[in-house]
Design a protein around this motif. Structure first.
Motif, PDB file in Angstrom:
ATOM      1  N   ASN A   1       0.867  -1.283   0.255  1.00  0.00           N
ATOM      2  CA  ASN A   1      -0.145  -0.296  -0.135  1.00  0.00           C
ATOM      3  C   ASN A   1       0.763   1.372  -0.452  1.00  0.00           C
ATOM      4  N   THR A   2       0.916   2.164  -1.061  1.00  0.00           N
ATOM      5  CA  THR A   2       0.972   3.177  -0.993  1.00  0.00           C
ATOM      6  C   THR A   2       0.353   4.120   0.228  1.00  0.00           C
ATOM      7  N   PHE A   3       0.621   5.307   0.520  1.00  0.00           N
ATOM      8  CA  PHE A   3       0.124   5.926   1.856  1.00  0.00           C
ATOM      9  C   PHE A   3      -0.097   7.001   0.833  1.00  0.00           C
ATOM     10  N   ALA A   4      -1.760   7.079   0.466  1.00  0.00           N
ATOM     11  CA  ALA A   4      -1.888   8.260  -0.159  1.00  0.00           C
ATOM     12  C   ALA A   4      -1.820  10.245   0.358  1.00  0.00           C
ATOM     13  N   GLY A   5      -1.883   9.751   1.659  1.00  0.00           N
ATOM     14  CA  GLY A   5      -1.535  11.309   2.089  1.00  0.00           C
ATOM     15  C   GLY A   5      -0.214  11.714   2.204  1.00  0.00           C
ATOM     16  N   GLY A   6       1.556  10.575   1.377  1.00  0.00           N
ATOM     17  CA  GLY A   6       2.522  11.502   1.805  1.00  0.00           C
ATOM     18  C   GLY A   6       3.193  10.590   2.769  1.00  0.00           C
TER      19      GLY A   6
ATOM     20  N   GLY B   1      15.839   7.709   3.617  1.00  0.00           N
ATOM     21  CA  GLY B   1      15.220   8.209   2.547  1.00  0.00           C
ATOM     22  C   GLY B   1      13.541   8.204   3.586  1.00  0.00           C
ATOM     23  N   SER B   2      12.417   8.388   3.167  1.00  0.00           N
ATOM     24  CA  SER B   2      10.653   8.670   3.911  1.00  0.00           C
ATOM     25  C   SER B   2      10.484   7.456   3.920  1.00  0.00           C
ATOM     26  N   LEU B   3       9.058   7.414   4.569  1.00  0.00           N
ATOM     27  CA  LEU B   3       8.471   5.894   4.119  1.00  0.00           C
ATOM     28  C   LEU B   3       7.281   6.352   4.294  1.00  0.00           C
ATOM     29  N   THR B   4       6.717   5.965   2.934  1.00  0.00           N
ATOM     30  CA  THR B   4       5.036   6.314   1.960  1.00  0.00           C
ATOM     31  C   THR B   4       4.813   5.313   2.214  1.00  0.00           C
TER      32      THR B   4
END
Length: 272
Positions: free
Chosen positions: A110-115, A218-221
């Motif tokens: 799942n890719t976090f839609a909110g960023g 990185g960032s966790l998305t």
């Protein structure tokens, strides 16, 4: 070590975890990747997961049949659901008919839609597993677990592999195959896995009775639940995906009091 390329077209129609400033919860109602496969906290139907399947061994002459993988909505042990629920859950499975180590692999992501996740946010999921094959016949041991993703790589992974010492491991920016704690193999015994962002690139994690802290790049998305060639009887169940803010730990930017939301995607585990 295994990597899977996540195809861009799989993003179409996928619900993510919406705004990083609210609490979101997703409950299984159908096979992962189905349309729909879950409901949100407002009981709206949606598709939570993208599914990537990697075939196992091939069916040859005079053998015992094809080897493969798949997903379903259910509960293989028939004794109830996950996290105290009596309901079914999302499931991934792998199987082989031609020998240990030939089963396929499944990733549900799942890719976090909110960023990207922000400081103070927690992402959690209820998780249950069965058997996992050891290394054999020149094939690596099966692995099952959960990763937080950055781009197309794992940023943080929690997993167990067949034939190992019977405990769980984690890998992140600072550790590879580190012991997550003393919790033993949880065969058909559900537990919660939760990651909390404590800084721009730091986190704490609680998985069952295992607790550790670490760093990530990185960032966790996104989040990925995987069954990498687990083998016969390796059904991996998961449910109740949530993202929860912790307002007391969120950092306010000095300019206009804007909320700093730092943080994304995929997996690169190394077997201990």
């Amino acid at each position: 070590m295994k990597k899977f390329l996540l195809i861009a077209f799989g993003m179409m129609g996928v619900v993510g975890l919406a705004s990083a400033s609210n609490s979101f919860s997703y409950t299984a109602t159908g096979s992962p990747g189905g349309s729909p496969d879950g409901t949100d906290q407002n009981n709206n139907p949606l598709t939570v997961w993208n599914v990537v399947q990697t075939p196992g061994g091939t069916n040859g002459a005079n053998d015992s049949g094809a080897d493969g993988q798949g997903v379903y909505f259910g509960n293989p042990d028939g004794s109830g659901g996950i996290g105290g629920s009596s309901g079914n859950s999302w499931q991934e499975y792998s199987y082989q008919n031609d020998g240990t180590g030939l089963g396929g692999s499944v990733n549900a992501y799942n890719t976090f839609a909110g960023g990207a996740l922000g400081i103070g946010q927690t992402v959690s999921i209820n998780f249950v597993m069965r058997a996992t094959d050891p290394a054999s016949n020149g094939h690596p041991a099966g692995q099952v677990g959960v990763s937080l993703l950055s781009g197309s790589s794992d940023a943080i992974s929690f997993y167990i592999y067949g034939g190992g010492p019977g405990n769980y491991f984690y890998s992140d920016a600072g550790s590879t195959g580190a012991n997550a704690g003393g919790m033993g193999y949880q065969y058909q015994s559900a537990f919660n896995i939760a990651f909390t962002m404590t800084g721009a690139n730091t986190y704490t994690a609680v998985a069952g009775s295992d607790i550790w802290s670490g760093t990530f790049n990185g960032s966790l998305t996104g989040i990925d639940v995987f069954n990498d060639a687990g083998g016969n009887g390796s059904d991996v169940g998961f449910n109740n995906l949530t993202v929860v803010p912790e307002p007391g730990t969120l950092t306010l930017a000095s300019a206009g009091g804007a909320l700093l939301l730092l943080g994304y995607r995929r997996r690169n585990k190394v077997q201990a």
